[in-house]
Design an enzyme around this catalytic site. Sequence first.
Site, PDB file in Angstrom:
ATOM      1  N   LYS A 168      39.976  62.503  16.025  1.00 17.29           N
ATOM      2  CA  LYS A 168      40.170  63.935  15.759  1.00 17.29           C
ATOM      3  C   LYS A 168      41.446  64.435  16.432  1.00 17.29           C
ATOM      4  O   LYS A 168      42.215  65.192  15.855  1.00 17.29           O
ATOM      5  CB  LYS A 168      38.944  64.729  16.248  1.00 17.29           C
ATOM      6  CG  LYS A 168      37.731  64.501  15.364  1.00 17.29           C
ATOM      7  CD  LYS A 168      36.432  65.096  15.884  1.00 17.29           C
ATOM      8  CE  LYS A 168      35.283  64.641  14.960  1.00 17.29           C
ATOM      9  NZ  LYS A 168      33.980  65.221  15.306  1.00 17.29           N
ATOM     10  N   ASP A 171      32.427  73.238  12.641  1.00 12.77           N
ATOM     11  CA  ASP A 171      31.455  72.255  12.146  1.00 12.77           C
ATOM     12  C   ASP A 171      30.468  72.892  11.164  1.00 12.77           C
ATOM     13  O   ASP A 171      29.758  72.183  10.457  1.00 12.77           O
ATOM     14  CB  ASP A 171      30.618  71.718  13.324  1.00 12.77           C
ATOM     15  CG  ASP A 171      31.148  70.417  13.894  1.00 12.77           C
ATOM     16  OD1 ASP A 171      31.707  69.618  13.127  1.00 12.77           O
ATOM     17  OD2 ASP A 171      30.973  70.202  15.107  1.00 12.77           O
ATOM     18  N   GLN A 193      30.849  67.660  20.280  1.00 11.51           N
ATOM     19  CA  GLN A 193      30.555  66.365  19.667  1.00 11.51           C
ATOM     20  C   GLN A 193      29.093  65.986  19.903  1.00 11.51           C
ATOM     21  O   GLN A 193      28.607  66.032  21.033  1.00 11.51           O
ATOM     22  CB  GLN A 193      31.505  65.297  20.239  1.00 11.51           C
ATOM     23  CG  GLN A 193      31.432  63.942  19.565  1.00 11.51           C
ATOM     24  CD  GLN A 193      31.977  63.942  18.134  1.00 11.51           C
ATOM     25  OE1 GLN A 193      32.792  64.782  17.754  1.00 11.51           O
ATOM     26  NE2 GLN A 193      31.522  63.004  17.332  1.00 11.51           N
TER      27      GLN A 193
HETATM   28  N1  L34 Z   1      29.811  68.055  16.311  1.00 12.07           N
HETATM   29  N2  L34 Z   1      29.405  65.812  15.996  1.00 12.07           N
HETATM   30  C1  L34 Z   1      29.959  66.955  15.570  1.00 12.07           C
HETATM   31  N3  L34 Z   1      30.645  67.045  14.404  1.00 12.07           N
HETATM   32  C2  L34 Z   1      30.819  65.955  13.629  1.00 12.07           C
HETATM   33  O1  L34 Z   1      31.448  66.064  12.452  1.00 12.07           O
HETATM   34  C3  L34 Z   1      30.294  64.722  14.067  1.00 12.07           C
HETATM   35  N4  L34 Z   1      30.479  63.555  13.375  1.00 12.07           N
HETATM   36  C4  L34 Z   1      29.397  62.567  13.357  1.00 12.07           C
HETATM   37  C5  L34 Z   1      28.958  62.323  14.793  1.00 12.07           C
HETATM   38  N5  L34 Z   1      28.944  63.539  15.605  1.00 12.07           N
HETATM   39  C6  L34 Z   1      29.552  64.686  15.244  1.00 12.07           C
HETATM   40  C7  L34 Z   1      31.665  62.915  13.256  1.00 12.07           C
HETATM   41  O2  L34 Z   1      32.739  63.451  13.496  1.00 12.07           O
HETATM   42  C8  L34 Z   1      30.073  61.369  12.745  1.00 12.07           C
HETATM   43  N6  L34 Z   1      31.491  61.659  12.810  1.00 12.07           N
HETATM   44  C9  L34 Z   1      32.513  60.714  12.509  1.00 12.07           C
HETATM   45  C10 L34 Z   1      33.860  61.008  12.694  1.00 12.07           C
HETATM   46  C11 L34 Z   1      34.835  60.065  12.450  1.00 12.07           C
HETATM   47  C12 L34 Z   1      34.518  58.824  12.016  1.00 12.07           C
HETATM   48  C13 L34 Z   1      33.183  58.513  11.812  1.00 12.07           C
HETATM   49  C14 L34 Z   1      32.199  59.450  12.069  1.00 12.07           C
HETATM   50  C15 L34 Z   1      35.620  57.837  11.802  1.00 12.07           C
HETATM   51  O3  L34 Z   1      36.721  58.055  12.174  1.00 12.07           O
HETATM   52  N7  L34 Z   1      35.296  56.685  11.207  1.00 12.07           N
HETATM   53  C16 L34 Z   1      36.237  55.620  10.946  1.00 12.07           C
HETATM   54  C17 L34 Z   1      35.957  54.398  11.795  1.00 12.07           C
HETATM   55  C18 L34 Z   1      36.001  54.650  13.241  1.00 12.07           C
HETATM   56  C19 L34 Z   1      35.451  53.462  14.016  1.00 12.07           C
HETATM   57  O4  L34 Z   1      36.136  52.444  14.068  1.00 12.07           O
HETATM   58  O5  L34 Z   1      34.326  53.584  14.521  1.00 12.07           O
HETATM   59  C20 L34 Z   1      36.056  55.178   9.494  1.00 12.07           C
HETATM   60  O6  L34 Z   1      37.011  54.678   8.921  1.00 12.07           O
HETATM   61  O7  L34 Z   1      34.953  55.342   8.979  1.00 12.07           O
END
Ligand code: L34
Length: 280
Positions: free
Chosen positions: A53, A120, A97
């Site tokens: 982020k 959010d 988060q």
């Molecule tokens: N308050 N909490 C709040 N808001 C959110 O919107 C989230 N979420 C979920 C968990 N808690 C939260 C997220 O941001 C899940 N989530 C999230 C954000 C980013 C990624 C996955 C979940 C992400 O960047 N995923 C990458 C891989 C990252 C890795 O290597 O783990 C992808 O390509 O899917």
Amino acid sequence: MEAKILSGRDIASEIRLGLKNDVEKLKGNGVQPGLAVIIVGDEPASRIYVNNKKKACDEIGIRSFEYALPAETSEEEIIELIKTLNCDKNIHGILVQLPLPPHINDEKVLLTIDPDKDVDAFHPVNVGKIMIGNYRFLPCTPAGVIEMIHRTGIDLKGSECVVVGRSNIVGKPMAMLLLHEHATVTVCHSRTKDLKTVCKRADVLVVAVGKPKLIKADFIKPGAVVIDVGTNRMENGKLCGDVDFEEAKGVASYITPVPGGVGPMTIAMLMKNTVKAAEI
Ligand code: L34
């Protein structure tokens, strides 16, 4: 024929480019969007997501403020911090988060965030607005999913959409957004009898349960659009979705990968909400 891959990574990068432009304009008017992220404890997955982020903020020109608090921080301390951020003119968006450590009541904490800074869309006021269909902020993950579905060109009106999972963060708001798109929506969960049969009628299948490879080829209607929200960390450290990707890609018309699918879209939508909050 093999399914086309819906690259969240590519779509998100396009969206960020557009937002960068919007931020330039805002800056011209003397406003630089600011996002505060509160992270409590040291869950490794949360750390990765919060870092991603911050990276997105830097790229777009959003000022980011990170508050990394130890796991033993009290609920009162978090609430006090949020109250301070609510009054800070440089901060347009506040994100706590999730998950929070078990001794903290999420609901109570989220209720403290000024709904106008709730990027959010987790505050009950914003949840209610989404229900009614009159919203400022869309919840990031469902909004990212809708954006991806639109890119397939599928007409959602009257289509059969099945959402697997009923969490407050993804499943429930996802169903609501699909309803606003005039889809016929079915929500499945752990008590659903014969999940396979229900999934199989979906023109669009959205899966958000957190069970690796739950959805197999025979759950999918040939030509369906399959969106995988799962990010399950396996023992080998690799990420795995809720859909058995190798199987599903032989049946679906479009499919999202994990990683590189919904995750980057969630972040792009968070950036969009933050820019919107600053514009307001
Ligand atoms: N308050 N909490 C709040 N808001 C959110 O919107 C989230 N979420 C979920 C968990 N808690 C939260 C997220 O941001 C899940 N989530 C999230 C954000 C980013 C990624 C996955 C979940 C992400 O960047 N995923 C990458 C891989 C990252 C890795 O290597 O783990 C992808 O390509 O899917």
